[in-house]
Design a protein around this motif. Structure first.
Motif, PDB file in Angstrom:
ATOM      1  N   THR A  69      -2.648  -0.381  -5.318  1.00 35.40           N
ATOM      2  CA  THR A  69      -3.803  -1.041  -5.570  1.00 35.40           C
ATOM      3  C   THR A  69      -5.161  -0.361  -5.026  1.00 35.40           C
ATOM      4  O   THR A  69      -6.193  -0.836  -5.545  1.00 35.40           O
ATOM      5  N   MET A  70      -4.947   0.480  -3.850  1.00 37.89           N
ATOM      6  CA  MET A  70      -6.336   0.716  -3.308  1.00 37.89           C
ATOM      7  C   MET A  70      -7.049   2.016  -4.287  1.00 37.89           C
ATOM      8  O   MET A  70      -8.182   1.982  -4.413  1.00 37.89           O
ATOM      9  N   SER A  71      -6.154   2.394  -5.193  1.00 43.52           N
ATOM     10  CA  SER A  71      -6.727   3.553  -6.017  1.00 43.52           C
ATOM     11  C   SER A  71      -7.195   3.023  -7.283  1.00 43.52           C
ATOM     12  O   SER A  71      -7.431   3.670  -8.138  1.00 43.52           O
ATOM     13  N   GLY A  72      -7.429   1.674  -7.436  1.00 48.73           N
ATOM     14  CA  GLY A  72      -8.069   1.252  -8.436  1.00 48.73           C
ATOM     15  C   GLY A  72      -7.278   0.201  -9.516  1.00 48.73           C
ATOM     16  O   GLY A  72      -7.612   0.039 -10.428  1.00 48.73           O
ATOM     17  N   MET A  73      -5.767   0.097  -9.042  1.00 52.13           N
ATOM     18  CA  MET A  73      -5.150  -0.565 -10.060  1.00 52.13           C
ATOM     19  C   MET A  73      -4.984  -1.970  -9.600  1.00 52.13           C
ATOM     20  O   MET A  73      -4.099  -2.425  -9.023  1.00 52.13           O
ATOM     21  N   ASP A  74      -6.092  -2.674 -10.004  1.00 50.21           N
ATOM     22  CA  ASP A  74      -6.019  -4.195  -9.725  1.00 50.21           C
ATOM     23  C   ASP A  74      -5.262  -5.198 -10.338  1.00 50.21           C
ATOM     24  O   ASP A  74      -4.651  -6.165 -10.060  1.00 50.21           O
TER      25      ASP A  74
END
Length: 136
Positions: A69-74
């Motif tokens: 989720t840190m890489s933008g997969m919210d």
């Protein structure tokens, strides 16, 4: 910083897969094992080892999910990888509940343990079948 994240991802993923495979193997053996294998001392020992693998799976799964989720997969529901992660969380909760029941069960009936290991085995098997379906 990206190198540390990559290294952390690889180590966590390796531990996650190894602990999953070990737990899956133990649950397979005790689901389809004969009655000689299902004596109470053997079961209790492997149940504690299985619980250790389940906890390792959970800890590394949380770490992997936080890195993912840190890489933008919210929004995990927006793509198949996120959906499979949510399905894995659901399967993990089922297994955690059942293994907790098995740990607190004080009876010596091997058929109860066999059913509990069967629930854990088939729920993990179902989760991985769905995961393969979603991610391929």
């Amino acid at each position: 910083m990206m190198e540390v994240g990559s290294w952390l991802w690889k180590i966590s993923y390796m531990l996650h897969v190894i602990s999953n495979a070990a737990f899956f193997g133990i649950s397979l053996v005790f689901t389809f094992g004969n009655s000689n294998l299902l004596n109470e001392t053997t079961l209790k020992k492997y149940l504690k080892i299985s619980f250790m693998f389940v906890m390792t799976t959970g800890a590394t799964g949380i770490l992997l999910l936080s890195i993912l989720t840190m890489s933008g997969m919210d929004d995990l529901t927006s793509n198949p990888i996120g959906q499979s992660a949510l399905f894995m969380i659901l399967g993990y909760v089922v297994v955690l509940f059942v293994i907790s029941l098995a740990l607190i069960y004080k009876g010596g009936e091997e058929r109860i343990y066999k059913k509990l290991f069967g629930i854990m085995f088939f729920s993990y098997l179902f989760v991985y079948i769905v995961r393969v379906y979603l991610t391929t």
